[in-house]
Structures are given as C-alpha cells and as structure tokens.
Enzyme design. Sequence first.
Site, PDB file in Angstrom:
ATOM      1  N   HIS A 357       0.610  -1.367   0.083  1.00  0.00           N
ATOM      2  CA  HIS A 357       0.048  -0.098   0.105  1.00  0.00           C
ATOM      3  C   HIS A 357       0.883   1.190   0.052  1.00  0.00           C
ATOM      4  CE1 HIS A 357      -2.798   2.908   1.543  1.00  0.00           C
ATOM      5  NE2 HIS A 357      -3.740   2.325   0.888  1.00  0.00           N
ATOM      6  N   CYS A 358       1.981   1.358   0.717  1.00  0.00           N
ATOM      7  CA  CYS A 358       2.905   2.255   0.730  1.00  0.00           C
ATOM      8  C   CYS A 358       3.438   2.951  -0.352  1.00  0.00           C
ATOM      9  CB  CYS A 358       4.152   2.005   1.629  1.00  0.00           C
ATOM     10  SG  CYS A 358       3.476   1.670   3.341  1.00  0.00           S
ATOM     11  N   ILE A 359       3.557   1.956  -1.462  1.00  0.00           N
ATOM     12  CA  ILE A 359       4.452   2.011  -2.742  1.00  0.00           C
ATOM     13  C   ILE A 359       3.354   2.304  -3.818  1.00  0.00           C
ATOM     14  CG2 ILE A 359       6.484   0.842  -2.093  1.00  0.00           C
ATOM     15  CD1 ILE A 359       5.557  -1.368  -4.103  1.00  0.00           C
TER      16      ILE A 359
END
Length: 367
Positions: A357-359
């Site tokens: 999700h962070c990338i």
Amino acid sequence: MDYINSTPAADGFRMPAEFERHQGCIMIWPERPGSWAYGAKAAKKAFAQIASVISESEQVYMIVSEGRKEEAAKMLPETVRLVVMDTDDAWARDTGPTFVVSGNVDTPYEARDLRGINCEFNAWGGTYDGLYADWDNDNLVAGQFMSYLGCQGYNAAPFVLEGGSIHTDGEGTMLVTESCLLSKGRNPQLSREQIDDKLKQIIWLPCGIYNDETNEHVDNVCAFTAPAEVVLAWTDDENDPQYEMSKACLSVLENVTDAKGRHIKVRKMLIPKKPVCITEEELNGFEFEEGEDMREAGERLAASYVNFYIANDSVIVPQFDDEADSLAINVLKEAFPDRKIVGIYARDIIVGGGNIHCITQQIPEVK
C-alpha cells in the site's frame, strides 16, 4: 502549477474510497541506497511484479529518474507508462497527490471530475524525527504529477499529511491514528480539534503497528474494505506488544459510528506469527546517508497484511512465508468476494520501511 484558491469541500469534492474504481495507479521506481539493499535488485523485481498485476485492470504510471528509465522499461510491462521525475525515495502513497472527485458515491463515473491535493511532505517528521535529511524532491512530487496528468489541484501546504496516514470509506468517514497525526514532527501548531476541522469526520485510533517508523500510519493497522467494514491487524499472542495496541484500536471501533451513523464491522487480520526482523546480511546491503534513519540487525519490522492495494479486479496482499499468509488471503476473500486475491512475497519491500500500500497511490476513475 497553479492551485485553486478554495477547498475540496467548498467545491463539492470528496476523497473516494479505495474500493471505488480507479483510472490508474502511481508508483515510483526504487533506488535510494539507504532504503533498498544491494542496489534495490530484489525490490525492483517485487515492484515490477506488483505493477504487472495492477496493470491488468488499471493504468500504472511509474515515476522514474532519467538514469533508471531504460532499466525500468526492460523490467516492466509495456503498458506501464514511465514518468521521468526526480524523487528522494519510492513511497508514492505518501509523496504522490491525494485525489478527490466531484459528486457523491451515487454520481456516475462519467459525471465526475478529478482534482488532486498537495500536502507538505517532510519525510515523516522533518527535523524532529524524520527518516532522512533531504526531502525536497519528494515534496515536489504531488504538484509535478498533477501537472503531468493535466489535473487541477488544491495546495494544502504547509499542512503535513501523508497518504498512508489516512484511510476513508468515501462517504465522509476517515480513519487516522493519534500517534501519527498528533506527532510533534508534523503539525505541532495544530490541536486535535483543528486537525478534526480540516479532515472532518475522523475516527481516531490510538496507535498503529508496533515499531512502525512512520509514527504508526493507519494504513498498516486498519483499512476500509466496504462502507462500515474494516480489517484490523491483530494478534492473539498476549506477550506480543501488538496485542494491547490492537485491543485499544478494537475498543474504539466497537464504540463509534461512521459518518452515516452505522456501526462498523471489524474483521481481524492476524499479523505474521513469527516477527519479521531485519538481518545482518540485509543491513550490509544498505548505504546510509548522513541524517538518515539507520536500522539495526534484529530490529522488528512493521509487517502487516493490512498494507494491501485494492485494484479494480484484484487485491494485492503482502506475503512473508509465514503461516498467517493464507489466513490473510482468506480474510480478504471474504471481504472482497468479487475480486481475486493475489499474494506477493513482500519481504524485499518491508525491509525498505513500508509495504504494498505504501508504494502505490490510486487515481480515481472519472469521465
């Protein structure tokens, strides 16, 4: 770019839920030596695999430096659009624009307009407890990408806010953690009430995932999967520090309603049974700069299955070669019966400090 002198709410715009349809997804090719070990060789393979799955149902835009453009082109599907831009790291969720759309959830996609929001980015805490010393390029990503897309936007700076620190149901409810949004390195001049006023209907969870270096982003501990439905990172091990943290979050979720007055259904998603810790071998592959957060061998990483990406036809969930891997997939199959659940080995991403999700950062579908 020229920003609109107004606010999304005043103009009838809202932040849609991630489970609404997307036009595309923003990613950033990894290369920072202090985040990605051994020249990011393993991380690049993971990024390419994730981009390939997402590109099956939506357009992937891969931001890449001029020097890595040819490399990225060779590793990525031809359908991925390369966007040349200088960045400091690869966390598109936090440095890319947050998008808003006109209308409400019942407004047809073809009748919606798209706008972006630029917030101040200070590497998760600035000079107080930020993770690297120079974030000038990352702080420009949101505005530059909106210009590339030809998208109008709002400038919320100097308000510091990362995309991973908020999660919405698209109907007026937003999840955040106190540990992140009230951290001293972000907006110390603002009270909780003032932040409430900016973001509107907030559910304040007390904390996130243990040892999360982002001051515990909400996207690692709790996420909406449908209106009035969330998944919550959980452990049954009372000796794990995450046990009391997740219990505290559950207590909040069981005693609040969303913006529509609905009680929230919570699905528990176990964290990996065996803590994911960084190894000496992995550490030897980093090249840390002065002022950059340095890790230590044996340090526990904030591994969580909640850090997934919802694509138009799939949900891409981290896997850690752990007995809880299949349990996470089963929870998501129940939460997303109309999407295929794709597990991707994500250790090579979590050692960089975040996960799937962070990338990634979704671009909502409009006309």
